[in-house]
Design a protein around this motif. Structure first.
Motif, PDB file in Angstrom:
ATOM      1  N   ASN A  36      24.845  77.892  34.432  1.00 26.03           N
ATOM      2  CA  ASN A  36      25.823  77.458  35.551  1.00 26.03           C
ATOM      3  C   ASN A  36      27.295  78.094  35.225  1.00 26.03           C
ATOM      4  O   ASN A  36      27.742  77.960  34.284  1.00 26.03           O
ATOM      5  CB  ASN A  36      26.038  75.838  35.691  1.00 26.03           C
ATOM      6  CG  ASN A  36      26.625  75.361  36.730  1.00 26.03           C
ATOM      7  OD1 ASN A  36      27.634  76.121  37.270  1.00 26.03           O
ATOM      8  ND2 ASN A  36      26.444  74.461  37.275  1.00 26.03           N
ATOM      9  N   GLN A  37      27.747  79.064  36.114  1.00 28.34           N
ATOM     10  CA  GLN A  37      28.849  79.889  35.818  1.00 28.34           C
ATOM     11  C   GLN A  37      30.181  79.020  36.159  1.00 28.34           C
ATOM     12  O   GLN A  37      31.352  79.304  35.980  1.00 28.34           O
ATOM     13  CB  GLN A  37      28.844  80.823  36.835  1.00 28.34           C
ATOM     14  CG  GLN A  37      27.805  82.035  36.598  1.00 28.34           C
ATOM     15  CD  GLN A  37      27.652  82.399  34.952  1.00 28.34           C
ATOM     16  OE1 GLN A  37      29.034  82.995  34.576  1.00 28.34           O
ATOM     17  NE2 GLN A  37      26.795  82.259  34.372  1.00 28.34           N
ATOM     18  N   ASP A  38      29.972  77.723  36.855  1.00 25.92           N
ATOM     19  CA  ASP A  38      31.150  76.990  37.113  1.00 25.92           C
ATOM     20  C   ASP A  38      31.393  76.124  35.914  1.00 25.92           C
ATOM     21  O   ASP A  38      30.759  75.307  35.388  1.00 25.92           O
ATOM     22  CB  ASP A  38      30.745  76.001  38.406  1.00 25.92           C
ATOM     23  CG  ASP A  38      31.907  74.981  38.583  1.00 25.92           C
ATOM     24  OD1 ASP A  38      33.082  75.319  38.032  1.00 25.92           O
ATOM     25  OD2 ASP A  38      31.938  74.233  39.590  1.00 25.92           O
ATOM     26  N   PRO A  39      32.585  76.508  35.080  1.00 28.80           N
ATOM     27  CA  PRO A  39      33.083  75.576  33.955  1.00 28.80           C
ATOM     28  C   PRO A  39      33.190  74.452  34.331  1.00 28.80           C
ATOM     29  O   PRO A  39      33.287  73.544  33.161  1.00 28.80           O
ATOM     30  CB  PRO A  39      34.111  76.402  33.472  1.00 28.80           C
ATOM     31  CG  PRO A  39      34.869  77.176  34.787  1.00 28.80           C
ATOM     32  CD  PRO A  39      33.724  77.556  35.486  1.00 28.80           C
ATOM     33  N   GLN A  40      33.759  73.811  35.605  1.00 27.50           N
ATOM     34  CA  GLN A  40      33.856  72.498  35.744  1.00 27.50           C
ATOM     35  C   GLN A  40      32.812  71.783  36.182  1.00 27.50           C
ATOM     36  O   GLN A  40      32.611  70.362  36.170  1.00 27.50           O
ATOM     37  CB  GLN A  40      35.036  72.422  37.091  1.00 27.50           C
ATOM     38  CG  GLN A  40      36.176  73.221  36.855  1.00 27.50           C
ATOM     39  CD  GLN A  40      36.947  72.900  35.517  1.00 27.50           C
ATOM     40  OE1 GLN A  40      37.072  71.702  35.335  1.00 27.50           O
ATOM     41  NE2 GLN A  40      37.251  73.806  34.760  1.00 27.50           N
ATOM     42  N   ALA A  41      31.537  72.275  36.291  1.00 29.25           N
ATOM     43  CA  ALA A  41      30.309  71.682  36.868  1.00 29.25           C
ATOM     44  C   ALA A  41      30.030  70.780  35.613  1.00 29.25           C
ATOM     45  O   ALA A  41      29.870  71.164  34.371  1.00 29.25           O
ATOM     46  CB  ALA A  41      29.479  72.673  37.288  1.00 29.25           C
ATOM     47  N   VAL A  42      29.422  69.471  35.955  1.00 25.91           N
ATOM     48  CA  VAL A  42      28.795  68.610  35.085  1.00 25.91           C
ATOM     49  C   VAL A  42      27.341  68.114  35.334  1.00 25.91           C
ATOM     50  O   VAL A  42      26.925  68.634  36.558  1.00 25.91           O
ATOM     51  CB  VAL A  42      29.565  67.358  34.782  1.00 25.91           C
ATOM     52  CG1 VAL A  42      31.085  67.627  34.215  1.00 25.91           C
ATOM     53  CG2 VAL A  42      29.754  66.628  36.014  1.00 25.91           C
ATOM     54  N   ASP A  43      26.543  67.477  34.623  1.00 27.10           N
ATOM     55  CA  ASP A  43      25.425  66.952  35.024  1.00 27.10           C
ATOM     56  C   ASP A  43      25.529  65.975  35.923  1.00 27.10           C
ATOM     57  O   ASP A  43      26.140  64.964  35.420  1.00 27.10           O
ATOM     58  CB  ASP A  43      24.693  66.359  33.532  1.00 27.10           C
ATOM     59  CG  ASP A  43      23.502  65.745  33.855  1.00 27.10           C
ATOM     60  OD1 ASP A  43      22.925  65.983  35.055  1.00 27.10           O
ATOM     61  OD2 ASP A  43      22.990  65.171  32.839  1.00 27.10           O
ATOM     62  N   GLU A  44      25.216  66.110  37.065  1.00 24.28           N
ATOM     63  CA  GLU A  44      25.228  64.911  38.093  1.00 24.28           C
ATOM     64  C   GLU A  44      24.392  64.103  37.982  1.00 24.28           C
ATOM     65  O   GLU A  44      24.470  62.732  38.475  1.00 24.28           O
ATOM     66  CB  GLU A  44      25.101  65.598  39.634  1.00 24.28           C
ATOM     67  CG  GLU A  44      26.082  66.832  39.981  1.00 24.28           C
ATOM     68  CD  GLU A  44      27.664  66.214  39.920  1.00 24.28           C
ATOM     69  OE1 GLU A  44      27.729  65.093  40.221  1.00 24.28           O
ATOM     70  OE2 GLU A  44      28.571  66.969  39.855  1.00 24.28           O
ATOM     71  N   GLY A  45      23.163  64.165  37.348  1.00 20.36           N
ATOM     72  CA  GLY A  45      22.364  62.833  37.012  1.00 20.36           C
ATOM     73  C   GLY A  45      22.229  62.364  35.960  1.00 20.36           C
ATOM     74  O   GLY A  45      21.569  61.619  35.441  1.00 20.36           O
ATOM     75  N   ARG A  46      23.498  62.823  35.149  1.00 20.01           N
ATOM     76  CA  ARG A  46      23.857  62.045  33.875  1.00 20.01           C
ATOM     77  C   ARG A  46      23.673  60.413  33.976  1.00 20.01           C
ATOM     78  O   ARG A  46      24.024  59.787  34.972  1.00 20.01           O
ATOM     79  CB  ARG A  46      25.029  62.432  33.184  1.00 20.01           C
ATOM     80  CG  ARG A  46      26.314  61.983  33.827  1.00 20.01           C
ATOM     81  CD  ARG A  46      27.514  62.991  33.320  1.00 20.01           C
ATOM     82  NE  ARG A  46      28.947  62.489  34.041  1.00 20.01           N
ATOM     83  CZ  ARG A  46      29.110  62.862  35.104  1.00 20.01           C
ATOM     84  NH1 ARG A  46      28.387  63.596  36.074  1.00 20.01           N
ATOM     85  NH2 ARG A  46      30.307  62.677  35.840  1.00 20.01           N
ATOM     86  N   SER A  47      23.422  59.807  32.695  1.00 22.51           N
ATOM     87  CA  SER A  47      23.594  58.369  32.672  1.00 22.51           C
ATOM     88  C   SER A  47      25.255  57.947  32.794  1.00 22.51           C
ATOM     89  O   SER A  47      26.073  58.341  31.920  1.00 22.51           O
ATOM     90  CB  SER A  47      23.181  57.677  31.497  1.00 22.51           C
ATOM     91  OG  SER A  47      23.242  56.388  31.075  1.00 22.51           O
ATOM     92  N   LYS A  48      25.371  57.241  33.978  1.00 23.46           N
ATOM     93  CA  LYS A  48      26.740  56.659  34.036  1.00 23.46           C
ATOM     94  C   LYS A  48      26.765  55.377  33.899  1.00 23.46           C
ATOM     95  O   LYS A  48      27.918  54.777  33.533  1.00 23.46           O
ATOM     96  CB  LYS A  48      27.372  57.150  35.639  1.00 23.46           C
ATOM     97  CG  LYS A  48      27.229  58.825  35.736  1.00 23.46           C
ATOM     98  CD  LYS A  48      27.259  58.748  37.277  1.00 23.46           C
ATOM     99  CE  LYS A  48      27.099  60.476  37.605  1.00 23.46           C
ATOM    100  NZ  LYS A  48      27.162  60.295  39.067  1.00 23.46           N
ATOM    101  N   GLU A  49      25.674  54.565  34.042  1.00 22.08           N
ATOM    102  CA  GLU A  49      25.699  53.028  33.895  1.00 22.08           C
ATOM    103  C   GLU A  49      24.601  52.713  32.779  1.00 22.08           C
ATOM    104  O   GLU A  49      23.559  52.079  33.499  1.00 22.08           O
ATOM    105  CB  GLU A  49      25.706  52.214  35.002  1.00 22.08           C
ATOM    106  CG  GLU A  49      26.819  52.519  36.018  1.00 22.08           C
ATOM    107  CD  GLU A  49      26.519  52.041  37.463  1.00 22.08           C
ATOM    108  OE1 GLU A  49      26.908  50.770  37.432  1.00 22.08           O
ATOM    109  OE2 GLU A  49      26.117  52.619  38.489  1.00 22.08           O
ATOM    110  N   PRO A  50      24.855  52.688  31.499  1.00 26.14           N
ATOM    111  CA  PRO A  50      23.665  52.631  30.701  1.00 26.14           C
ATOM    112  C   PRO A  50      23.158  51.201  30.864  1.00 26.14           C
ATOM    113  O   PRO A  50      22.199  50.768  30.516  1.00 26.14           O
ATOM    114  CB  PRO A  50      24.401  52.981  29.201  1.00 26.14           C
ATOM    115  CG  PRO A  50      25.638  52.719  29.445  1.00 26.14           C
ATOM    116  CD  PRO A  50      25.939  53.382  30.823  1.00 26.14           C
ATOM    117  N   ASP A  51      24.165  50.212  31.103  1.00 27.33           N
ATOM    118  CA  ASP A  51      23.686  48.571  31.122  1.00 27.33           C
ATOM    119  C   ASP A  51      22.727  48.411  32.147  1.00 27.33           C
ATOM    120  O   ASP A  51      22.078  47.501  32.293  1.00 27.33           O
ATOM    121  CB  ASP A  51      25.131  47.842  31.477  1.00 27.33           C
ATOM    122  CG  ASP A  51      25.867  47.645  30.291  1.00 27.33           C
ATOM    123  OD1 ASP A  51      25.415  48.135  29.238  1.00 27.33           O
ATOM    124  OD2 ASP A  51      27.015  47.021  30.296  1.00 27.33           O
TER     125      ASP A  51
END
Length: 513
Positions: A449-464
């Motif tokens: 991914n060439q966009d340095p600001q891009a992140v994993d959109e499907g990452r775990s955000k609410e582990p609880d």
């Protein structure tokens, strides 16, 4: 049933089958007691892969040979010159029994999905799996039913604050390519072959003949050509020139054989289940073929390719078979695609049919038929099979070939099936392989991914919200962690959540004892 997994954590410092490093391989793994096809689809779209019931994910920035998930786009696939040569070679053999002479070293004769799981096998054999699956299943069923009743009660009081139904299929073919039409063509880069968006080239002889007929028609009196017309053909129409359009993949595969053909090839799709009569009746022959292949091609000793290894590796799948009304006629799940030549199995392609793809797991074949380039031939058949499934179930649009390893020459052939994409190991978006190769030439590990600001959109955000199966009960991790005193437990669970992503962590059940 919900997916039930037992996370085994990160393992490093064991043998790599690609570069023969004794301590270079690093991966995270989990044992899948059961798994839905949707969960596995989402996992392989995050870089996971299965070997039997063991599901693993390479630690990409640490392992000696980074393994990038690769998928081909069958709807736009055009066989190359070498692919056509393999298909024509098979047709000649079937029709006349002809065996092509010459060397086959330039063609990938090895397994389509050789993911060098030997090192993983050593790890799998050490796993301490004390769980009784039958007991787990009954406990799990009771716990889920209890959980559902609680949800119904709370939803009446508090409204719809519950988790999303895991069976809702979401459209995630987000790479920009068309998902329905096979007729869409894109012009290649200069010097990369014919531009399929333009009319095909025609022979000068045909064009001269057509101009001559047009000139005669213009000079001749009205009605002079009427006697040459076919019944029902308009008088103004010209004789059609022969089409110079290249043959499709299907034309090359399914070309009809003569009545007196020397050989007959039949491809059978058999569910991986000992309850299936066809799978059961062909098991002995299939196993013998596997042993012959492993000992001849991979030089495995007999004790490493026994019936236990074969069953665990290629006949044991965590995927639950599903037959939705809008799905493929064969359903979703794990299958053996058997190639029968004159009543004998000469090759078996192990595949998973998932909501958005056909995923190649492994291929083993009779070394006596290596001259047929069965590795290439089976891959082309599986691409054609994916296109066939797409006609009935439009969401099935991709062919996953396992891992592409740029640093391993014998695994680079997977990039020859174009167009294809590689999965970015950091943001999990698909990038055309042509854009990835220059970076891989410079470094084994790359973020595509060439966009340095891009992140994993499907990452775990609410582990609880992660679901845990503990002491015969299903509960959110937020509840489970309040009863745990072991500080390392939280680190393990959070690592698991980060690897599987938010969606899978909320749907799958993480077994803790």
């Amino acid at each position: 049933m919900a997916s039930l997994v037992e996370y085994k954590g990160r393992k490093a410092g064991y043998r790599c089958g690609y570069c023969d490093s004794n301590e270079g391989k690093a991966s995270c793994g989990m044992w899948a007691h059961s798994m839905t096809v949707q969960d596995y689809q989402d996992l392989i779209d995050r870089g996971w892969r299965r070997s039997g019931k063991y599901v693993y994910k390479p630690v990409m920035d640490q392992t000696c040979c980074p393994q990038y998930t690769i998928r081909c786009r069958p709807l736009l696939f055009q066989p190359s010159k070498s692919h056509k040569k393999v298909l024509k070679k098979m047709l000649k053999f079937l029709a006349k029994g002809e065996i092509s002479k010459g060397s086959f070293e330039d063609e990938p004769m090895d397994s389509t999905m050789e993911d060098a799981v030997g090192g993983d096998f050593a790890l799998i054999n050490k796993l301490d799996l004390k769980c009784d699956l039958k007991t787990l299943s009954s406990d799990l069923k009771a716990s889920i039913e209890s959980e559902e009743k609680k949800k119904e009660k709370s939803s009446k009081k508090e409204g719809s604050n519950e988790l999303i139904d895991p069976q809702v299929i979401e459209e995630k073919l987000g790479s920009g390519e068309p998902s329905h039409s096979i007729k869409v063509h894109r012009g290649p880069k200069p010097g990369k072959g014919a531009d399929l968006s333009k009319p095909p080239c025609r022979k000068a002889k045909e064009m001269r003949k057509e101009r001559r007929q047009l000139k005669l028609r213009q000079q001749a009196p009205a009605g002079a050509f009427e006697g040459l017309q076919a019944p029902g053909q308009p008088a103004s129409s010209l004789p059609k020139a022969k089409s110079n359009q290249p043959k499709s993949l299907e034309d090359l595969i399914f070309e009809s054989s003569p009545e007196n053909a020397s050989h007959k090839l039949e491809v059978r799709l058999v569910p991986v289940s000992f309850e299936d009569p066809e799978f059961k009746s062909s098991f002995s022959q299939s196993f013998s073929l596997y042993v012959k292949y492993q000992m001849t091609i991979h030089q495995d000793p007999p004790d490493e390719c026994g019936k236990t290894e074969f069953t665990r590796f290629l006949c044991s799948s965590p995927l639950e078979a599903e037959h939705p009304a809008n799905g493929p006629e064969c359903g979703y799940g794990s299958f053996h695609q058997q190639y029968w030549l004159d009543g004998k199995i000469i090759a078996v392609g192990v595949i998973d049919i998932l909501p958005y793809c056909v995923s190649s797991v492994y291929l083993y074949y009779d070394p006596d038929y290596s001259f047929l380039s069965l590795g290439v031939y089976s891959a082309l058949r599986e691409i054609a099979f994916t296109r066939q499934l797409h006609e009935r179930t439009s969401q099935v649009s991709y062919y996953y070939m396992g891992f592409y390893i740029h640093s391993c020459p014998k695994m680079k052939y997977k990039g020859q099936y174009r167009p294809s994409d590689l999965l970015c190991p950091e943001t999990y978006i698909w990038v055309p392989i042509e854009q990835c190769l220059p970076s891989l030439d410079n470094s084994k590990y790359c973020r595509f991914n060439q966009d340095p600001q891009a992140v994993d959109e499907g990452r775990s955000k609410e582990p609880d919200r992660l679901r845990v199966f503990h002491k015969k009960s299903v509960m959110p991790y937020g509840v489970y962690k309040n009863h745990q005193k072991d500080s390392s437990e939280e680190a393990t669970v959070l690592q698991y959540a980060s690897l599987v992503g938010q969606k899978c962590s909320e749907r799958m059940l993480l077994f803790r004892n």
